[in-house]
Design a protein around this motif. Structure first.
Motif, mmCIF file in Angstrom:
data_model
loop_
_atom_site.group_PDB
_atom_site.id
_atom_site.type_symbol
_atom_site.label_atom_id
_atom_site.label_comp_id
_atom_site.label_asym_id
_atom_site.label_seq_id
_atom_site.Cartn_x
_atom_site.Cartn_y
_atom_site.Cartn_z
ATOM 1 N N VAL A 72 0.855 -1.182 0.000
ATOM 2 C CA VAL A 72 0.000 0.000 0.000
ATOM 3 C C VAL A 72 0.889 1.230 0.000
ATOM 4 O O VAL A 72 1.755 1.375 0.834
ATOM 5 C CB VAL A 72 -0.913 0.009 1.239
ATOM 6 N N LEU A 73 0.651 2.095 -0.979
ATOM 7 C CA LEU A 73 1.493 3.273 -1.148
ATOM 8 C C LEU A 73 0.690 4.505 -0.789
ATOM 9 O O LEU A 73 -0.404 4.697 -1.304
ATOM 10 C CB LEU A 73 1.972 3.368 -2.590
ATOM 11 N N ASN A 110 2.459 12.683 -15.320
ATOM 12 C CA ASN A 110 3.406 13.184 -14.307
ATOM 13 C C ASN A 110 2.666 13.372 -12.982
ATOM 14 O O ASN A 110 2.466 14.494 -12.520
ATOM 15 C CB ASN A 110 4.028 14.516 -14.771
ATOM 16 N N PRO A 111 2.264 12.265 -12.353
ATOM 17 C CA PRO A 111 1.399 12.361 -11.176
ATOM 18 C C PRO A 111 2.112 12.359 -9.829
ATOM 19 O O PRO A 111 1.445 12.371 -8.789
ATOM 20 C CB PRO A 111 0.551 11.101 -11.313
ATOM 21 N N ASP A 163 -3.175 1.221 -13.168
ATOM 22 C CA ASP A 163 -2.833 2.591 -13.557
ATOM 23 C C ASP A 163 -2.123 3.312 -12.420
ATOM 24 O O ASP A 163 -0.922 3.594 -12.494
ATOM 25 C CB ASP A 163 -4.093 3.345 -13.968
ATOM 26 N N VAL A 164 -2.839 3.584 -11.330
ATOM 27 C CA VAL A 164 -2.300 4.471 -10.296
ATOM 28 C C VAL A 164 -1.187 3.810 -9.486
ATOM 29 O O VAL A 164 -0.141 4.426 -9.234
ATOM 30 C CB VAL A 164 -3.430 4.970 -9.377
ATOM 31 N N ARG A 165 -1.372 2.558 -9.084
ATOM 32 C CA ARG A 165 -0.353 1.943 -8.221
ATOM 33 C C ARG A 165 0.983 1.715 -8.945
ATOM 34 O O ARG A 165 2.043 1.952 -8.348
ATOM 35 C CB ARG A 165 -0.894 0.665 -7.588
ATOM 36 N N PRO A 166 0.986 1.279 -10.200
ATOM 37 C CA PRO A 166 2.284 1.223 -10.897
ATOM 38 C C PRO A 166 2.940 2.593 -11.020
ATOM 39 O O PRO A 166 4.169 2.708 -10.909
ATOM 40 C CB PRO A 166 1.908 0.650 -12.265
ATOM 41 N N LYS A 167 2.138 3.631 -11.236
ATOM 42 C CA LYS A 167 2.704 4.978 -11.300
ATOM 43 C C LYS A 167 3.268 5.391 -9.940
ATOM 44 O O LYS A 167 4.313 6.050 -9.854
ATOM 45 C CB LYS A 167 1.645 5.976 -11.770
ATOM 46 N N ALA A 168 2.579 4.979 -8.871
ATOM 47 C CA ALA A 168 3.071 5.295 -7.526
ATOM 48 C C ALA A 168 4.395 4.590 -7.261
ATOM 49 O O ALA A 168 5.329 5.166 -6.689
ATOM 50 C CB ALA A 168 2.023 4.890 -6.482
ATOM 51 N N ALA A 179 10.449 4.644 -6.960
ATOM 52 C CA ALA A 179 11.688 4.087 -7.512
ATOM 53 C C ALA A 179 12.598 5.174 -8.060
ATOM 54 O O ALA A 179 13.831 5.042 -8.030
ATOM 55 C CB ALA A 179 11.355 3.076 -8.610
ATOM 56 N N GLU A 180 12.000 6.257 -8.549
ATOM 57 C CA GLU A 180 12.775 7.362 -9.123
ATOM 58 C C GLU A 180 13.121 8.427 -8.082
ATOM 59 O O GLU A 180 13.702 9.459 -8.429
ATOM 60 C CB GLU A 180 11.998 7.983 -10.279
ATOM 61 N N GLY A 181 12.726 8.177 -6.828
ATOM 62 C CA GLY A 181 13.039 9.113 -5.759
ATOM 63 C C GLY A 181 12.218 10.391 -5.799
ATOM 64 O O GLY A 181 12.614 11.414 -5.227
ATOM 65 N N LYS A 182 11.073 10.348 -6.429
ATOM 66 C CA LYS A 182 10.216 11.525 -6.531
ATOM 67 C C LYS A 182 9.165 11.530 -5.423
ATOM 68 O O LYS A 182 9.031 10.560 -4.680
ATOM 69 C CB LYS A 182 9.537 11.554 -7.909
ATOM 70 N N ALA A 183 8.434 12.611 -5.328
ATOM 71 C CA ALA A 183 7.401 12.725 -4.297
ATOM 72 C C ALA A 183 6.384 11.603 -4.469
ATOM 73 O O ALA A 183 5.971 11.296 -5.592
ATOM 74 C CB ALA A 183 6.707 14.086 -4.397
ATOM 75 N N PRO A 184 5.966 10.961 -3.362
ATOM 76 C CA PRO A 184 5.056 9.817 -3.477
ATOM 77 C C PRO A 184 3.634 10.232 -3.849
ATOM 78 O O PRO A 184 3.220 11.365 -3.629
ATOM 79 C CB PRO A 184 5.088 9.209 -2.073
ATOM 80 N N ILE A 185 2.931 9.308 -4.423
ATOM 81 C CA ILE A 185 1.499 9.462 -4.695
ATOM 82 C C ILE A 185 0.714 8.971 -3.480
ATOM 83 O O ILE A 185 1.034 7.921 -2.913
ATOM 84 C CB ILE A 185 1.083 8.658 -5.941
ATOM 85 N N GLU A 186 -0.293 9.707 -3.070
ATOM 86 C CA GLU A 186 -1.235 9.235 -2.055
ATOM 87 C C GLU A 186 -2.430 8.640 -2.783
ATOM 88 O O GLU A 186 -3.081 9.312 -3.591
ATOM 89 C CB GLU A 186 -1.681 10.370 -1.141
ATOM 90 N N VAL A 187 -2.719 7.365 -2.520
ATOM 91 C CA VAL A 187 -3.819 6.670 -3.173
ATOM 92 C C VAL A 187 -5.013 6.636 -2.232
ATOM 93 O O VAL A 187 -4.948 6.050 -1.148
ATOM 94 C CB VAL A 187 -3.414 5.237 -3.561
#
Length: 302
Positions: A11-12, A160-161, A178-183, A188-196
């Motif tokens: 869970v991300l 760019n989510p 869609d959303v969880r793979p993007k999260a 993995a890229e060290g970017k700001a996390p997505i809240e699902v």
């Protein structure tokens, strides 16, 4: 697209349980859309002759369905199951000289009931997939994909989510594919996390966006269109539709009911009733040009 997946990924961000939000603008449905009229064509004897004898003898079709999944199936203020797939099922049954009996069931139990013969067919936002075709035939109804929405005037880019809060219906393709793979990619890229924000219904997910609890909504394109229509200008689409796939009514593999329903579908397309029915539910694209079973054209038998 209603494809149930186990939540096997970590869970991300924030995963919320389904709740009815105050000030909801999308999940209180009173009935059919404005201007709606019943479309139940006269029976066509040549097509009705294709109906399997046991179904013809009882005079009705049982269709398993699982509301709420507006606009495909949901309940009105009196508890009746209505929606696009109910209307389409009624129109198909009418061409076949039958009545439609919708049967409410848990989504995960509909296809097994079709296999067991306790339901004639399933109609509940089913995506026609290669995996499912091993056991079922799908009389296709339309093409749809994933469509994002944002608050009106915002500038959300679905590509760019990272750093956004995104609302989805739990276990749908929008959630799992869609959303969880993007999260995961953002992390993995060290970017700001997505809240699902995952909800048990698409209505509650759309409400979260409309109330500003989410930056975006990811949902099936017809679901997003339905939510926008009912949100009073609070939300709008952003980005293009993607991951387009066919929806369909599921029948047992090799069942003669499949060609009968497909012939009835072709009749609805030829007469324009199919197009009129779709427009009543704010579906403007993804139409079939010909009746299809498992995405293959079907010649009407007379």
């Amino acid at each position: 697209m209603r494809v149930i997946h186990p939540l096997s990924r970590p869970v991300l961000g924030i995963l919320l349980s389904a709740t009815l939000l105050s000030g909801c603008v999308t999940n209180h449905e009173t009935g059919n859309p404005e201007g709606w009229t019943e479309i139940k064509p006269a029976a066509v004897s040549e097509i009705a002759a294709l109906v399997p004898p046991d179904i013809a003898a009882k005079g009705y079709l049982t269709m398993g369905t699982n509301p709420p999944f507006a606009p495909f199936e949901f309940k009105d203020s009196e508890g009746n199951i209505i929606g696009l797939e109910i209307d389409l099922g009624n129109a198909l049954a009418s061409v076949l000289g039958l009545e439609l009996h919708p049967v409410e069931q848990d989504f995960s139990k509909i296809l097994p009931a079709v296999s067991a013969g306790t339901l004639d067919f399933g109609g509940s936002g089913f995506t026609d997939t290669e995996e499912r075709r091993a056991s079922y035939d799908f009389v296709n109804s339309l093409y749809a994909g994933v469509q994002w929405a944002q608050q009106t005037g915002d500038h959300v880019d679905p590509n760019n989510p990272c750093g956004l809060t995104i609302a989805v219906q739990r276990t749908t393709v929008s959630d799992t594919d869609d959303v969880r793979p993007k999260a995961e990619k953002c992390l993995a890229e060290g970017k700001a996390p997505i809240e699902v924000l995952a909800y048990d219904s698409s209505d509650n997910a759309a409400t979260a966006l409309a109330l500003g609890r989410a930056d975006a909504l990811s949902a099936d394109s017809p679901v997003t269109s339905w939510a926008i229509e009912r949100a009073g200008g609070k939300i709008e689409t952003t980005g293009d539709m993607f991951q387009a796939a066919p929806y369909g009514f599921a029948v047992p593999k090799g069942s003669p009911l499949g060609p009968a329903l497909a012939a009835a579908m072709q009749h609805l397309i030829d007469t324009g009733d199919y197009q009129r029915l779709m427009k009543q539910w704010n579906i403007e694209d993804g139409y079939l040009q010909h009746a299809l079973i498992n995405e293959k054209p079907v010649s009407q038998k007379k």
